[in-house]
Scaffold this active site. Structure first.
Site, short mmCIF file in Angstrom:
data_model
loop_
_atom_site.label_atom_id
_atom_site.label_comp_id
_atom_site.label_asym_id
_atom_site.label_seq_id
_atom_site.Cartn_x
_atom_site.Cartn_y
_atom_site.Cartn_z
N HIS A 156 0.96 -1.18 0.04
CA HIS A 156 -0.01 0.04 0.21
C HIS A 156 0.86 1.29 0.03
O HIS A 156 0.83 2.29 -0.86
CB HIS A 156 -0.84 0.12 1.15
CG HIS A 156 -1.57 1.16 1.32
ND1 HIS A 156 -3.11 1.35 1.14
CD2 HIS A 156 -1.44 2.53 1.82
CE1 HIS A 156 -3.35 2.34 1.56
NE2 HIS A 156 -2.50 3.24 1.77
N GLU A 157 1.83 1.40 1.02
CA GLU A 157 2.71 2.49 1.04
C GLU A 157 3.72 2.66 -0.26
O GLU A 157 4.11 3.61 -0.61
CB GLU A 157 3.52 2.46 2.35
CG GLU A 157 2.68 2.28 3.41
CD GLU A 157 1.84 3.50 3.88
OE1 GLU A 157 1.89 4.70 3.14
OE2 GLU A 157 0.62 3.22 4.40
#
Length: 913
Positions: A156-157
């Protein structure tokens, strides 16, 4: 030879174009190499943390591979280990890897308990982010119920960092109306769950259905959307990778375009997968046909700093006091900037190289003074940059490997043989910081910095701009603890006539004060110097160097907190004043300012963006006065006020990153940038940062039909948002960039207004729509636009794709304000049905006096909600009471007699009392 020089110059421009950060990441045959994960020096030693990092990346790689349709995986990762941790045989010295270019930082939470993973994003949609932030507890898996498994959150990051996508949830607006229905902000809408509020009383809590706000039609505050653990929906990772079934990004087919989230607002309603497909990474890869290998890891431990100065003393250095200014800047670096315990050597060069000092470890003032005596005093000969570099490598190798060493290369001349040592530079493992002095410095210098991850700076011959001292003042260690780094508080210059005074003040705040130095330089004659501390006491004891034309004063101990005042008097000469200091405490983070341009090269008429990040630790500093000064190779300066307002070049409001567009090109070639930041009565440190770009804090889950709540997210109080007042002054060098394609004067107006990115809409009553936004300018976020075009549509995609065909709102009485002012406009929809349950979408476009149009704004939606009328309550008549005879023998009547008698006695006693 001229054509060769030009071709090399444009090759360098091509290589550097688009660079946003100093990251070492490379994409090689679908695998990401050169990822740097750094453990902050303040993290207590814990070997299991290294294993947690390895586990996270190893498990994230196949998840990334699946999510990107077999295009990408993690190939190798370097883990930076703090210098204070125990050494081990498997720990080796870094090469180009530093804390400054780390892609992931693992640090203790600030404030305590805030383990939220997030990614710094300064730029626009599709632009790479700056850095991912994790905490040790997050990596240990202690927060997986809240944010999701570490490996999934890393992906996600990574999407934030590498591809510039945004989150698909919204903590500030969790619900919206569409087609008359209340929906949770999510992607995709196939994610199922329940809407519940936690009702707590007497130490126990029970879930209850959410109540509806009759004014808005949305759920009342406190309501949460709780996803079911058992899902089949595969998207989206940018909503919540903590949902077990989620293994994909939202695509054009399942993207929720109506949801009011950052991805839609910043990326023009495009899905995250559409943005990823537009990236350079995607364009230069094809899906793999085999499974990727597991990632490999290198363990790197920070060691002592090793620096060699490589200084040009060719004949051209005698022009315009360049050699004197080199000595002034070199002395600042040697006396003040380079950290205690560092190893420093010095090489000078003209047509050949000369070793002025072998490596010396700085343990006291004696070594610093001895090194200053090695600075060059005579300029003559030609320019052979490679000779200087090769000599520096030899000096370093007498004691150490060149891996991770630093070279500070200053030159003012051209050298058509510089490319002959590029391969040696790449193989050396050394970081090269370049300082280009004057208009004729070798055009290839930037490539040396680019290939090694070093800083690139430019200083003109305009002494009053203090560019050379600023360049050397910015060369503090990229690996040392924040408490050990030199911090520049002030940098000013002025040309004085007829005994004029240069007056000013410097704020020394409580976070700095150790090792404070005041440095004054002049061009002809020693000026009168008056310096007073905050108590008004005059400071004497300046060390005067008439040969170098400088004087400096080291404040013993910790400088007094408060306002220091200075007055310098001179005639017909240029004076500069520089003030540097260090942190007052090893445990209290100092206020720091870091500045940069969004790219290393600018091609007219594309604008550049200027950024200044002002933080204390991880806490942003708000409402500071921030000014950028950009100087071209012609010596012309442009001053910009940077803003943290979430408009124009500024991506996020109140995140401590101040931004502005630069469009005032006046020539091709190098430009330098520096920032002044001042905190006064309005400036404040925000103790808790609002929503970051990071994984969602999941409030709870539906498991087997039962509701399971997670611990509540740490609340942000109004006091936290207002923060503590801070007074400070800082100066930061933002390095340099190169402009190309700038036409000769007069430069045509090719800059449109910038896109409006913060449009908001509210309904008042049952027909008025209230719009607010930040005004753009005539040229991006400068000046005043000529007019606005506002259009509406019942279809969000029609408004985006067919804006010019959508219904236009009458704006004849709307006149644009100056850039960055607040605009308000109220209108009533006409010629379009607007009834209860109607969804209406709105966008704004700005037009300048040359009829250049901005991109259309972020699209906002409003839904008309008219609460159902509640019929008035009709009182129910009470049944008639029978006539009661007091002497009646109705059963129980004797009790009424007693009560009436008692009430009468009570009224009498009250009246008498």
């Amino acid at each position: 030879m001229g054509s060769f020089k030009s071709s090399v110059f444009f090759l360098v421009l091509y290589l550097l174009e688009g660079a946003l950060s100093n990251s070492l990441i490379q994409l090689n045959n679908n695998g990401y190499e050169g990822i740097v994960i750094a453990i902050d020096p303040n993290v207590p030693e814990d070997e299991t943390l290294i294993q947690h990092i390895k586990d996270m990346v190893t498990q994230a790689s196949p998840y990334l591979f699946q999510a990107t349709e077999k295009r990408f995986y993690f190939k190798n990762v370097a883990i930076l280990i703090p210098e204070k941790w125990k050494t081990k045989p498997e720990y080796v010295r870094p090469k180009l890897e530093t804390y400054k270019n780390a892609d992931v930082l693992v640090a203790e939470p600030n404030p305590a308990g805030n383990d939220e993973p997030y990614t710094e994003q300064m730029g626009n949609c599709g632009e790479k982010g700056e850095r991912i932030h994790f905490t040790p507890d997050f990596l240990a898996g202690k927060k997986s119920d809240i944010y999701g498994p570490q490996e999934r959150v890393f992906v996600h990051e990574w999407a934030h960092l590498r591809w510039g996508v945004y989150d698909e949830y919204n903590n500030d607006k969790k619900f919206y109306l569409f087609n008359g229905r209340r929906e949770a902000v999510r992607c995709s809408t196939g994610i199922t769950g329940k809407y519940r509020v936690q009702h707590c009383q007497g130490g126990s809590c029970i879930p209850k259905p959410c109540k509806i706000d009759t004014a808005t039609g949305l759920y009342k505050e406190g309501c949460e959307f709780l996803p079911s653990r058992d899902q089949t929906e595969k998207a989206s990772i940018m909503f919540s990778p903590s949902i077990g079934s989620v293994v994909e990004f939202c695509t054009e087919k399942n993207h929720n375009k109506e949801a009011p989230n950052a991805q839609n607002e910043k990326c023009n309603l495009r899905s995250t997968w559409e943005v990823i497909k537009d990236s350079e990474d995607f364009k230069k890869t094809t899906p793999m046909t085999t499974q990727p290998p597991a990632p490999t890891f290198s363990l790197l431990q920070i060691g002592q700093r090793i620096v060699c100065l490589v200084l040009d003393k060719s004949g051209s250095m005698s022009n315009g006091d360049r050699l004197k200014r080199l000595n002034q800047a070199g002395k600042l670096f040697l006396l003040q900037i380079v950290e205690q315990g560092s190893w420093v050597g010095m090489v000078t060069f003209d047509s050949a190289a000369q070793v002025q000092s072998e490596l010396v470890q700085i343990n006291s003032a004696a070594e610093r003074d001895a090194l200053t005596k090695s600075l060059p005093t005579v300029a003559s000969g030609g320019t052979s940059i490679c000779s200087g570099l090769r000599s520096a490598f030899a000096v370093i190798r007498k004691k150490f490997s060149t891996d991770g060493s630093e070279i500070v290369l200053l030159t003012d001349g051209e050298d058509n043989t510089i490319s002959s040592c590029f391969n040696e530079v790449k193989q050396s493992g050394a970081v090269i910081h370049t300082v280009a002095l004057g208009p004729s410095a070798a055009k290839e210098l930037e490539e040396l910095s680019q290939m090694t991850g070093g800083m690139r700076t430019y200083a003109s011959d305009q002494a009053q701009n203090n560019g050379l001292i600023d360049a050397f003042g910015a060369l503090s260690s990229g690996n040392g603890a924040a408490s050990q780094r030199a911090i520049q508080l002030e940098s000013r210059g002025l040309t004085l006539q007829n005994n004029q005074w240069m007056n000013g003040t410097v704020l020394v705040d409580s976070t700095v004060g150790n090792d404070t130095l005041f440095l004054i330089t002049w061009t002809t004659k020693h000026p009168q110097i008056l310096l007073h501390d905050p108590s008004g006491k005059k400071q004497d004891g300046f060390v005067v160097d008439t040969n170098t034309k400088m004087a400096y004063l080291q404040i013993p101990g910790t400088a007094k907190v408060g306002t220091w005042s200075y007055s310098l008097q001179a005639s017909s000469q240029t004076l500069t004043l520089t003030v540097t200091s260090r942190a007052s405490s090893a445990t209290l983070p100092p206020i720091t300012v870091t500045s940069k341009m969004n790219k290393d090269t600018g091609k007219f008429p594309s604008p550049m963006a200027v950024y200044a990040k002002i933080h204390q630790g991880s806490s942003p500093i708000l409402r500071a006065t921030v000014t950028a000064v950009i100087e071209s190779v012609n010596g012309k300066t442009v001053t910009l006020e940077l803003l943290d307002n979430g408009a124009g070049a500024d991506a996020t409001k109140d995140d401590g990153i101040y931004s502005r567009y630069f469009t005032a090109y006046d020539t091709n070639g190098r430009y330098s940038m520096k920032v002044w930041a001042l905190g006064g009565i309005n400036a404040a440190r925000q103790r808790v940062t609002p929503q970051q770009n990071g994984a969602m804090y999941m409030p709870g889950w539906i498991e087997n039909g039962e509701i399971k709540w997670n611990p509540p997210r740490p609340e942000i109080s109004k006091n936290d948002l207002q923060g503590n007042q801070v007074c400070f002054s800082r100066t930061s060098s933002g390095g340099s960039f190169v402009a190309s394609g700038v036409p000769q004067a007069p430069i045509p107006d090719l800059f449109p207004p910038c896109q409006i990115t913060d449009l908001k809409a509210k309904i008042h009553g049952d027909k008025f729509i209230n719009l607010t936004w930040t005004a753009p300018g005539d040229d991006y976020d400068h000046g005043r636009a000529h007019k606005y075009i506002i259009r509406v549509s019942a279809s969000i995609l029609d408004l985006r794709d067919k804006f010019n065909e959508s219904l236009q709102v009458n704006t004849s009485d709307l006149f644009p304000k100056e850039a960055n002012s607040k605009e308000v406009f109220v209108f009533t929809p006409e010629n379009i049905p607007f009834e209860n349950g109607t969804d209406l979408f709105i966008a704004v476009q700005a037009v300048d006096k040359s009829n250049l149009k901005s991109e259309i704004s972020n699209i906002v939606g409003v839904a008309l909600f008219i609460p159902p009328q509640t019929p008035p309550e009709i009182p129910t008549p009470s049944p008639p009471c029978p006539d009661i005879n007091v002497n009646s023998t109705i059963p129980g009547l004797h009790i009424l007699k007693i009560m009436w008698k008692w009430l009468g006695e009570l009224q009498l006693s009250v009246a008498l009392g």
